[in-house]
Write an enzyme that holds these catalytic residues in place. Structure first.
Site, mmCIF file in Angstrom:
data_model
loop_
_atom_site.group_PDB
_atom_site.id
_atom_site.type_symbol
_atom_site.label_atom_id
_atom_site.label_comp_id
_atom_site.label_asym_id
_atom_site.label_seq_id
_atom_site.Cartn_x
_atom_site.Cartn_y
_atom_site.Cartn_z
ATOM 1 C CB THR A 20 1.708 21.141 5.693
ATOM 2 O OG1 THR A 20 2.257 22.187 6.365
ATOM 3 C CG2 THR A 20 0.408 20.472 6.552
ATOM 4 C CD GLU B 203 -2.701 23.724 -6.952
ATOM 5 O OE1 GLU B 203 -1.760 24.224 -7.161
ATOM 6 O OE2 GLU B 203 -3.564 23.234 -7.823
ATOM 7 C CG LEU C 99 -1.753 2.307 -2.229
ATOM 8 C CD1 LEU C 99 -1.875 0.992 -2.704
ATOM 9 C CD2 LEU C 99 -0.598 3.017 -2.591
ATOM 10 C CD GLU D 264 5.654 30.321 0.430
ATOM 11 O OE1 GLU D 264 5.659 29.256 1.310
ATOM 12 O OE2 GLU D 264 5.158 30.658 -0.665
ATOM 13 C CB CYS E 7 1.290 30.416 -3.377
ATOM 14 S SG CYS E 7 -0.127 30.616 -4.515
ATOM 15 C CG ASN F 274 -2.782 32.641 0.934
ATOM 16 O OD1 ASN F 274 -3.376 31.407 1.212
ATOM 17 N ND2 ASN F 274 -2.352 32.761 -0.104
ATOM 18 N N GLY G 169 3.873 26.019 -1.751
ATOM 19 C CA GLY G 169 4.522 27.242 -1.898
ATOM 20 C C GLY G 169 5.395 27.761 -3.114
ATOM 21 C CD GLU H 241 -6.862 23.187 -6.324
ATOM 22 O OE1 GLU H 241 -6.560 24.374 -6.330
ATOM 23 O OE2 GLU H 241 -7.606 22.717 -5.574
HETATM 24 P P1 NAD Z 1 -0.069 25.164 6.246
HETATM 25 O O1 NAD Z 1 0.594 24.348 5.608
HETATM 26 O O2 NAD Z 1 0.611 25.526 7.776
HETATM 27 O O3 NAD Z 1 -1.754 24.828 6.555
HETATM 28 C C1 NAD Z 1 -2.509 24.734 5.506
HETATM 29 C C2 NAD Z 1 -3.572 24.149 6.153
HETATM 30 O O4 NAD Z 1 -3.159 22.643 6.302
HETATM 31 C C3 NAD Z 1 -4.201 24.555 7.339
HETATM 32 O O5 NAD Z 1 -5.803 24.461 7.424
HETATM 33 C C4 NAD Z 1 -3.645 23.880 8.424
HETATM 34 O O6 NAD Z 1 -4.387 23.771 9.482
HETATM 35 C C5 NAD Z 1 -3.625 22.591 7.601
HETATM 36 N N1 NAD Z 1 -2.612 21.560 8.214
HETATM 37 C C6 NAD Z 1 -1.375 21.821 8.947
HETATM 38 N N2 NAD Z 1 -0.632 20.737 9.363
HETATM 39 C C7 NAD Z 1 -1.600 19.689 8.992
HETATM 40 C C8 NAD Z 1 -1.445 18.463 9.095
HETATM 41 N N3 NAD Z 1 -0.579 17.684 9.742
HETATM 42 N N4 NAD Z 1 -2.561 17.415 8.700
HETATM 43 C C9 NAD Z 1 -3.447 18.074 7.917
HETATM 44 N N5 NAD Z 1 -3.872 19.318 7.938
HETATM 45 C C10 NAD Z 1 -2.699 20.358 8.138
HETATM 46 O O7 NAD Z 1 -0.017 26.563 5.389
HETATM 47 P P2 NAD Z 1 -0.438 28.302 5.736
HETATM 48 O O8 NAD Z 1 0.421 28.766 6.650
HETATM 49 O O9 NAD Z 1 -2.009 27.834 6.298
HETATM 50 O O10 NAD Z 1 -0.782 28.750 4.385
HETATM 51 C C11 NAD Z 1 0.681 29.238 3.793
HETATM 52 C C12 NAD Z 1 1.028 28.422 2.796
HETATM 53 O O11 NAD Z 1 0.238 28.098 1.525
HETATM 54 C C13 NAD Z 1 2.369 28.947 1.858
HETATM 55 O O12 NAD Z 1 3.442 28.179 1.893
HETATM 56 C C14 NAD Z 1 1.546 29.383 0.432
HETATM 57 O O13 NAD Z 1 2.595 29.260 -0.389
HETATM 58 C C15 NAD Z 1 0.624 28.174 0.408
HETATM 59 N N6 NAD Z 1 -0.315 28.302 -0.569
HETATM 60 C C16 NAD Z 1 -0.250 27.784 -1.947
HETATM 61 C C17 NAD Z 1 -1.189 27.914 -2.740
HETATM 62 C C18 NAD Z 1 -1.140 27.269 -4.218
HETATM 63 O O14 NAD Z 1 -2.144 27.191 -4.892
HETATM 64 N N7 NAD Z 1 0.065 26.974 -4.614
HETATM 65 C C19 NAD Z 1 -2.228 28.937 -2.658
HETATM 66 C C20 NAD Z 1 -2.295 29.565 -1.359
HETATM 67 C C21 NAD Z 1 -1.138 29.178 -0.403
#
Ligand code: NAD
Length: 510
Positions: free
Chosen positions: A240, A258, A252, A393, A292, A160, A260, A470
């Site tokens: 995830t 970061e 460990l 979300e 997010c 995003n 949702g 962060e």
């Molecule tokens: P996602 O969890 O599907 O994927 C995020 C990343 O993790 C991607 O690069 C994906 O390929 C990787 N991933 C997925 N499964 C994995 C696994 N089993 N092992 C290792 N890596 C894996 O999330 P998304 O759909 O790409 O992003 C949207 C989400 O991100 C929303 O929930 C949003 O709230 C969150 N987000 C949080 C913040 C924050 O700072 N808190 C900022 C931006 C987005």
């Protein structure tokens, strides 16, 4: 669709990934990048494999230990400064690439590139001024608390706001003297690859940064499980993140998450309504709600709920949908058609469960928008805070208005969520603002503003919104191992291991 139907390959979308210091075509599956504003495939990319993970980590460790870690902080800072400046020089190009890949408006992607450039420079400045501590001695020693690099950091990011998320992780991890293996999202890999070229041109030694686009389940997970990865920094969905936390626990290994959110934004009856309306609209509908920190639960004091909601709906319905390249666009397409359909299904379910859409609520029928992944700003009422639409979300331009009567009830409702990422408060009573800010479960609270960021201010999520922090000066420390050193100043042997002086005298008299 075959390659002939792609846009001509531009220098920014060459089918190469960066593995262990070499640009090469990946040996993993080939993914097509689709412009969500038009549905056209504009490039394709062969992704990384599990073998690439091993090579990137092994070479990263060698490259870090063989030079990058040993550089003095001001020498590493010089490279980070150059990256920040080069991002500024290439800002328009990187912003356009990100708009093409994610659909976001150019206004937003320009701001994200500027933020990434600032993050590199801020981190460089912080690095040059970070001191190790001499601790107060409690014996004849010089006692110190020092920091050292961890080795290889895995940075896993969502789609995003790619360039800003990359910078937020890669800059401090490199600053601390680590190598970084980045796993960008499958849906939006291009700006991370561009950033790697910028880092290379800025003098980052080969192998210190690898970029491995690929599926999370294979490439991402292999990275987290790799025995030589010392730390994972992850931004993405809560499920995830929870899974990765389990993998990290097995090793460990520290992990920063970061995740949702389902953030409340609260409008009191004494709010400046113009300011509140603008902030609430921006908070939930900018980035097409794919944020997010989207303020998606709008609590409005019952005494103004009808007028406020009416005006909110009027303004939301007037927000212009369109491609991210059109300066008039306020709400750009969703990142993919699949994601757009998921958002639409969540709204349909909410309506079936009793909510009412006061605006939006369906994929637009407008011919002008028919080829893109558009979803209109949607304001729902009639759902209570326990409804699925208020608990899960959506990650789209969807807000629910929830009237409240008193502060105690409001705080109970605002906090009745597994998430704890952000909160907005709109009031002219600063005492109330302060009180509510203290009482809400949220890592960041904005008072009479929303979704504003500063790299010098730490960012954290409470509850299911994350783990660790962060940004800020201390951001670099998240990528360091702490080490205490005692240096003897007495020149004396430790008493325990020396002969008892009274025994010595006895022996002498014998
Ligand atoms: P996602 O969890 O599907 O994927 C995020 C990343 O993790 C991607 O690069 C994906 O390929 C990787 N991933 C997925 N499964 C994995 C696994 N089993 N092992 C290792 N890596 C894996 O999330 P998304 O759909 O790409 O992003 C949207 C989400 O991100 C929303 O929930 C949003 O709230 C969150 N987000 C949080 C913040 C924050 O700072 N808190 C900022 C931006 C987005």
């Amino acid at each position: 669709m075959g390659p002939a139907e792609h846009e001509p390959e531009s220098v920014d979308t060459v089918d190469e990934i960066l593995v262990a210091g070499r640009w090469q075509r990946g040996l993993g599956e080939c993914i097509e990048s689709v412009d969500p504003a038009t549905g056209r495939v504009f490039a394709s990319l062969h992704t990384a494999t599990v073998d690439d993970v091993d090579r990137a980590v092994t070479e990263g460790l060698r490259a870090a230990r063989g030079g990058w870690s040993a550089l003095l902080p001001h020498e590493r800072a010089r490279v980070l400064h150059r990256v920040g400046n080069a991002l500024d020089d290439e800002a328009e190009r990187v912003a356009r690439l990100q708009t093409l890949d994610t659909g976001k408006t150019l206004t937003e992607t320009r701001a994200l590139v500027a933020s990434a450039a600032n993050t590199f420079r801020y981190t460089a400045a912080a690095l040059e001024t970070m001191d190790s501590a001499l601790t107060t001695p409690r014996g004849p020693w010089l006692t110190m608390s020092t920091y050292q690099p961890m080795g290889v950091v895995a940075a896993i990011t969502p789609w995003n706001s790619p360039i800003a998320s990359d910078a937020q992780k890669i800059a401090p991890a490199l600053a601390a003297g680590n190598a970084v293996v980045s796993k960008p999202p499958v849906w939006a890999p291009w700006v991370t690859l561009r950033l790697a070229r910028i880092c290379e041109a800025a003098g980052l030694p080969a192998g210190v940064l690898s970029v491995l686009p690929g599926s999370g389940r294979t490439v991402g997970e292999a990275l987290v499980r790799h025995p030589d990865v010392a730390k994972v920094t992850f931004t993405g969905g809560t499920e995830t993140g929870r899974h990765l936390a389990h993998l990290a626990a097995d090793k460990l290994m520290p992990i920063t998450l970061e995740l949702g959110g389902k953030s409340p934004t609260i409008v009191f009856e004494d709010a400046d309504l113009e300011q509140a309306l603008a902030g609430v609209l921006y908070g939930v509908f900018s980035s097409s709600g794919q944020s997010c920190i989207a303020g998606s639960r709008i609590f409005v004091h019952r005494s103004i709920a009808e007028t406020f909601t009416g005006e909110l709906v009027r303004r939301a319905a007037a927000l212009r949908l369109g491609p991210g390249t059109d300066p008039r666009t306020r709400v750009a397409p969703m990142v993919t058609f699949a994601h757009r359909d998921r958002v639409a299904a969540m709204v349909d379910d909410a309506v079936a469960a009793g909510a009412r859409a006061l605006c939006g609520g369906a994929i637009p029928a407008d011919e002008r928008l028919s080829s893109g992944a558009y979803y209109p700003p949607t304001v729902l009422t009639g759902a209570d805070n326990a409804a699925t639409i208020c608990r899960e979300e959506v990650f789209g331009p969807v807000a629910v208005v929830l009237p409240f009567d008193d502060e105690e009830d409001l705080i109970a409702q605002a906090n009745d969520s597994v998430y704890g990422l952000a909160c907005g408060i709109w009031t002219s009573d600063y005492r109330r603002a302060w009180r509510v800010a203290g009482a809400v479960k949220a890592g960041t609270v904005w008072i009479n503003t929303y979704k504003q960021f500063s790299i010098s201010t730490p960012f954290t999520g409470l509850g299911d919104s994350g783990l660790g922090t962060e940004k800020g000066r201390e951001g670099i420390r998240q990528y360091c191992d702490q080490k205490s050193i005692y240096l003897d100043l007495s020149g004396e042997p430790i008493a325990w291991a020396t002969p008892d002086p009274t025994e010595t005298r006895k022996d002498a008299s014998r």
